[in-house]
Design an enzyme around this catalytic site. Structure first.
Site, PDB file in Angstrom:
ATOM      1  N   GLU A   5      -4.759  -7.370   4.584  1.00  0.00           N
ATOM      2  CA  GLU A   5      -3.927  -6.274   5.045  1.00  0.00           C
ATOM      3  C   GLU A   5      -3.128  -6.658   6.321  1.00  0.00           C
ATOM      4  O   GLU A   5      -3.767  -7.361   7.313  1.00  0.00           O
ATOM      5  CB  GLU A   5      -4.857  -5.064   5.696  1.00  0.00           C
ATOM      6  CG  GLU A   5      -4.172  -3.828   6.202  1.00  0.00           C
ATOM      7  CD  GLU A   5      -5.062  -2.642   6.533  1.00  0.00           C
ATOM      8  OE1 GLU A   5      -6.187  -2.938   6.788  1.00  0.00           O
ATOM      9  OE2 GLU A   5      -4.491  -1.596   6.657  1.00  0.00           O
ATOM     10  N   TRP A  47     -11.662  12.494   8.102  1.00  0.00           N
ATOM     11  CA  TRP A  47     -10.311  12.285   8.342  1.00  0.00           C
ATOM     12  C   TRP A  47      -9.886  10.799   7.629  1.00  0.00           C
ATOM     13  O   TRP A  47     -10.661   9.866   7.587  1.00  0.00           O
ATOM     14  CB  TRP A  47      -9.905  12.069   9.840  1.00  0.00           C
ATOM     15  CG  TRP A  47      -8.651  11.707   9.984  1.00  0.00           C
ATOM     16  CD1 TRP A  47      -7.485  12.328   9.799  1.00  0.00           C
ATOM     17  CD2 TRP A  47      -8.196  10.472  10.322  1.00  0.00           C
ATOM     18  NE1 TRP A  47      -6.180  11.514   9.991  1.00  0.00           N
ATOM     19  CE2 TRP A  47      -6.803  10.248  10.285  1.00  0.00           C
ATOM     20  CE3 TRP A  47      -8.865   8.963  10.633  1.00  0.00           C
ATOM     21  CZ2 TRP A  47      -5.847   9.221  10.606  1.00  0.00           C
ATOM     22  CZ3 TRP A  47      -8.074   7.970  11.041  1.00  0.00           C
ATOM     23  CH2 TRP A  47      -6.642   7.950  10.938  1.00  0.00           C
ATOM     24  N   ASP A  95      -5.189   4.177  -0.260  1.00  0.00           N
ATOM     25  CA  ASP A  95      -6.270   4.325   0.549  1.00  0.00           C
ATOM     26  C   ASP A  95      -6.577   5.799   0.621  1.00  0.00           C
ATOM     27  O   ASP A  95      -5.592   6.471   0.743  1.00  0.00           O
ATOM     28  CB  ASP A  95      -6.100   3.802   2.043  1.00  0.00           C
ATOM     29  CG  ASP A  95      -7.106   3.824   2.913  1.00  0.00           C
ATOM     30  OD1 ASP A  95      -8.108   4.343   2.586  1.00  0.00           O
ATOM     31  OD2 ASP A  95      -7.075   3.221   3.974  1.00  0.00           O
ATOM     32  N   GLU A 122      -9.144   2.285  -2.111  1.00  0.00           N
ATOM     33  CA  GLU A 122      -9.844   2.014  -1.008  1.00  0.00           C
ATOM     34  C   GLU A 122     -10.477   3.248  -0.242  1.00  0.00           C
ATOM     35  O   GLU A 122      -9.800   4.470  -0.570  1.00  0.00           O
ATOM     36  CB  GLU A 122      -8.965   1.546   0.316  1.00  0.00           C
ATOM     37  CG  GLU A 122      -9.602   1.282   1.430  1.00  0.00           C
ATOM     38  CD  GLU A 122      -8.355   0.868   2.513  1.00  0.00           C
ATOM     39  OE1 GLU A 122      -7.205   0.355   2.008  1.00  0.00           O
ATOM     40  OE2 GLU A 122      -8.737   0.856   3.604  1.00  0.00           O
ATOM     41  N   HIS A 161      -9.283   7.125   2.026  1.00  0.00           N
ATOM     42  CA  HIS A 161      -9.775   7.449   3.616  1.00  0.00           C
ATOM     43  C   HIS A 161     -10.979   8.353   3.605  1.00  0.00           C
ATOM     44  O   HIS A 161     -11.141   9.340   4.417  1.00  0.00           O
ATOM     45  CB  HIS A 161      -8.748   8.135   4.517  1.00  0.00           C
ATOM     46  CG  HIS A 161      -8.477   7.221   5.576  1.00  0.00           C
ATOM     47  ND1 HIS A 161      -8.734   7.851   7.099  1.00  0.00           N
ATOM     48  CD2 HIS A 161      -8.158   6.003   6.154  1.00  0.00           C
ATOM     49  CE1 HIS A 161      -8.721   6.863   7.830  1.00  0.00           C
ATOM     50  NE2 HIS A 161      -8.312   5.810   7.507  1.00  0.00           N
ATOM     51  N   ARG A 192       0.804  -0.935   0.105  1.00  0.00           N
ATOM     52  CA  ARG A 192       0.095   0.177   0.035  1.00  0.00           C
ATOM     53  C   ARG A 192       0.846   1.381   0.094  1.00  0.00           C
ATOM     54  O   ARG A 192       1.857   1.272   0.815  1.00  0.00           O
ATOM     55  CB  ARG A 192      -0.606   0.148   1.365  1.00  0.00           C
ATOM     56  CG  ARG A 192      -1.761   1.360   1.088  1.00  0.00           C
ATOM     57  CD  ARG A 192      -2.623   1.128   2.621  1.00  0.00           C
ATOM     58  NE  ARG A 192      -2.078   2.087   3.394  1.00  0.00           N
ATOM     59  CZ  ARG A 192      -2.742   2.602   4.601  1.00  0.00           C
ATOM     60  NH1 ARG A 192      -3.956   2.422   4.606  1.00  0.00           N
ATOM     61  NH2 ARG A 192      -2.172   3.376   5.446  1.00  0.00           N
ATOM     62  N   GLU A 221     -14.073  -0.744   5.955  1.00  0.00           N
ATOM     63  CA  GLU A 221     -13.648  -0.755   7.357  1.00  0.00           C
ATOM     64  C   GLU A 221     -14.520  -0.271   8.545  1.00  0.00           C
ATOM     65  O   GLU A 221     -14.217  -0.722   9.515  1.00  0.00           O
ATOM     66  CB  GLU A 221     -12.141  -0.062   7.118  1.00  0.00           C
ATOM     67  CG  GLU A 221     -12.001   1.194   7.042  1.00  0.00           C
ATOM     68  CD  GLU A 221     -10.568   1.682   7.099  1.00  0.00           C
ATOM     69  OE1 GLU A 221      -9.841   0.916   6.360  1.00  0.00           O
ATOM     70  OE2 GLU A 221     -10.202   2.784   7.715  1.00  0.00           O
ATOM     71  N   ARG A 230     -13.930  -4.915   2.952  1.00  0.00           N
ATOM     72  CA  ARG A 230     -12.855  -4.598   3.782  1.00  0.00           C
ATOM     73  C   ARG A 230     -13.458  -4.469   5.173  1.00  0.00           C
ATOM     74  O   ARG A 230     -12.504  -3.996   5.959  1.00  0.00           O
ATOM     75  CB  ARG A 230     -12.695  -2.974   3.372  1.00  0.00           C
ATOM     76  CG  ARG A 230     -11.712  -2.785   2.310  1.00  0.00           C
ATOM     77  CD  ARG A 230     -10.354  -3.298   2.352  1.00  0.00           C
ATOM     78  NE  ARG A 230      -9.667  -2.197   3.211  1.00  0.00           N
ATOM     79  CZ  ARG A 230      -8.830  -2.521   4.141  1.00  0.00           C
ATOM     80  NH1 ARG A 230      -8.284  -3.687   4.196  1.00  0.00           N
ATOM     81  NH2 ARG A 230      -8.109  -1.686   5.013  1.00  0.00           N
ATOM     82  N   TYR A 232      -3.034  11.318   5.811  1.00  0.00           N
ATOM     83  CA  TYR A 232      -3.324  10.258   6.567  1.00  0.00           C
ATOM     84  C   TYR A 232      -2.243   9.126   5.795  1.00  0.00           C
ATOM     85  O   TYR A 232      -2.259   8.909   4.765  1.00  0.00           O
ATOM     86  CB  TYR A 232      -4.717   9.840   6.245  1.00  0.00           C
ATOM     87  CG  TYR A 232      -4.852   8.273   6.260  1.00  0.00           C
ATOM     88  CD1 TYR A 232      -5.259   7.694   7.411  1.00  0.00           C
ATOM     89  CD2 TYR A 232      -4.825   7.486   4.845  1.00  0.00           C
ATOM     90  CE1 TYR A 232      -5.241   6.313   7.496  1.00  0.00           C
ATOM     91  CE2 TYR A 232      -4.944   5.919   5.181  1.00  0.00           C
ATOM     92  CZ  TYR A 232      -5.163   5.554   6.529  1.00  0.00           C
ATOM     93  OH  TYR A 232      -5.153   4.345   6.589  1.00  0.00           O
TER      94      TYR A 232
HETATM   95  C1  GCO Z   1      -6.533   0.938   7.248  1.00  0.00           C
HETATM   96  C2  GCO Z   1      -7.383   2.107   8.037  1.00  0.00           C
HETATM   97  C3  GCO Z   1      -6.596   2.128   9.000  1.00  0.00           C
HETATM   98  C4  GCO Z   1      -7.837   3.000   9.864  1.00  0.00           C
HETATM   99  C5  GCO Z   1      -7.463   2.675  11.287  1.00  0.00           C
HETATM  100  C6  GCO Z   1      -8.682   3.703  12.303  1.00  0.00           C
HETATM  101  O1  GCO Z   1      -6.776   0.831   5.982  1.00  0.00           O
HETATM  102  O2  GCO Z   1      -5.834   0.085   7.768  1.00  0.00           O
HETATM  103  O3  GCO Z   1      -7.598   3.188   6.890  1.00  0.00           O
HETATM  104  O4  GCO Z   1      -5.364   2.948   8.900  1.00  0.00           O
HETATM  105  O5  GCO Z   1      -7.430   4.621   9.681  1.00  0.00           O
HETATM  106  O6  GCO Z   1      -7.893   1.455  11.658  1.00  0.00           O
HETATM  107  O7  GCO Z   1      -8.804   2.894  13.482  1.00  0.00           O
HETATM  108 MG    MG Z   2      -8.328   2.220   5.154  1.00  0.00          MG
END
Ligand code: GCO
Ligand code: MG
Length: 419
Positions: free
Chosen positions: A356, A419, A227, A253, A229, A150, A279, A300, A162
């Protein structure tokens, strides 16, 4: 009473480098099962939900009745879904599967259908504030044996972004600048969320050039992931997807905020980049539109945040009907217990895609003794009975809970952003 009746259950909160909530269930004849209930930044809410509302209902139930217990805790509460409730149910569910596999004297994956592969392809997090640092991080992960990476990058003009590890001495846990851990701890309950500043246009301008550089340095073969986010509008996500098409991503992602499945219709119509999401989901129902309309390529969820093994298996089977694969969420805020559950599913599910893998710290692995191993880019849950994780209670007691928050994001004018 069967000897598999639940005799006791207790919540263990420990913080070996980061906070974890674990449920330990013990049967009348002494079989112990573990479940992960960690909800990053909101840990104690799940611990209290378990202690006050769930544990009193468990005593005397037959630990073998996993589906019935799941439905009892889900339908029986009337209030459905939500990350706190579903993490609590997940912990019970994982602990019961752990017990059942130990009673059967089998590693859990054998109860889930047995081996579909020799190991689960894992991806690691590489990041850098600039290209040089990113290349170093990619090389370091390739040297560790990873075969999928990643890629997260700093953006010119933004102080922190991030997924990009802080440098040593800049708040990075245990001095490892590649150990990305966003939740900031603060002794004695004084933690406050860190605030970051975000600029979508700067990000969209910069990211394609980084992937171009990575491809020309590391070649066409290496699977690359990214990602976003949940930060983009559907139009911005479509723009990013299109601009990344030449670099053949494994997935993009969380390109848009996850609670709006219709956003991905627009993205899907405008780009062929493979999409992954989920997630922050906690129920199979969150995926209904996404799966039935084939709006994503990978689901995910984390076992811990989506109701445990029972529910995640149903999600994976639902996705399989539409040719959609899994890519379970495995950051360090999923404990080694949760990650072990992923690995048993990864080994058994036909529609496994990728796993992951963020490495837990030494301190975490001294508290949670795991049987899983990483070899040649793949993860394997090991052959120990059950989930294959034991908790060292004495070691756990040495690490007191330390409140931590995930960061908050703002635009330049102060507006709060995803975020
Ligand atoms: C990922 C996620 C994490 C989250 C975290 C929040 O893809 O692994 O985006 O980085 O930000 O798990 O608790
Ligand atoms: Mg993520």
């Amino acid at each position: 009473m069967p000897t598999t009746a639940i005799a006791s259950a207790e919540v263990i909160v420990t913080s070996p480098g980061r906070n974890f909530v674990t449920l330990q269930i013990t049967t009348d004849d002494g079989v112990v099962g573990l479940g992960d209930a960690t909800l990053n930044g909101r840990e104690l809410a799940v611990a209290v939900y378990l202690a006050d509302h769930v544990i009193p209902l468990l005593k005397g139930r037959d630990a073998m009745d996993i589906e019935d217990t799941w439905q009892y805790l889900y339908r029986g509460a009337y209030w459905r879904r939500g990350p706190v409730t579903m993490a609590a149910i997940a912990a019970v569910d994982m602990a019961l599967w752990d017990i059942k596999a130990k009673v059967a004297e089998l590693p859990l994956y054998q109860l889930l259908g047995g081996r579909s592969r020799t190991g689960a392809l894992a991806y690691a997090h590489a990041s850098g504030r600039d290209t040089e640092e990113l290349f170093d991080s990619i090389r370091e992960h390739l040297d560790l044996g990873y075969r999928a990476i990643r890629v997260q990058t700093g953006v010119p003009g933004l102080d922190s972004v991030y997924g990009v590890a802080a440098s040593a001495g800049d708040g990075a846990e245990e001095g490892d600048r590649y150990d990305y851990e966003p939740a900031r701890r603060g002794a004695g309950g004084r933690a406050r969320p860190v605030e970051e500043t975000w600029d979508t246009r700067a990000y969209l301008r910069h990211v394609p050039s980084v992937f171009e550089a990575v491809r020309s340095e590391f070649g066409a073969e290496l699977p690359l992931l990214h990602d976003a986010h949940h930060r983009l509008t559907p139009r911005e996500a479509a723009q990013l997807g299109r601009s990344l098409e030449p670099y053949d991503l494994f997935w993009l992602e969380d390109c848009t905020p996850a609670e709006d499945p219709t956003a991905l219709r627009y993205v899907r119509d405008h780009t062929t980049v493979p999409l992954a999401i989920g997630e922050v989901f906690n129920s199979i129902h969150d995926y209904q539109t996404l799966i039935t309309e084939r709006l994503v390529d990978y689901v995910r969820s984390a076992v811990t945040h989506t109701g445990g093994i029972t529910h995640l298996k149903k999600l994976a089977d639902f996705a399989a009907i539409y040719g959609i694969k899994t890519g379970f969420h495995g950051p360090t805020d999923v404990s080694p217990v949760g990650q072990a559950a992923h690995l048993h599913l990864d080994l058994a599910l036909h529609n496994f895609g990728i796993q992951e893998h963020m490495r837990h710290s030494e301190a975490t692995l001294e508290v949670f003794r795991t049987s899983f191993r990483f070899e040649d880019g793949r993860l394997h849950p090991g052959e120990r009975m059950g989930l294959g994780v034991e908790i060292d209670r004495d070691a756990a007691r040495e690490h007191a809970y330390d409140p931590a928050y995930l960061p908050v994001n703002r635009l330049a004018d102060g507006t709060v952003h995803d975020w």
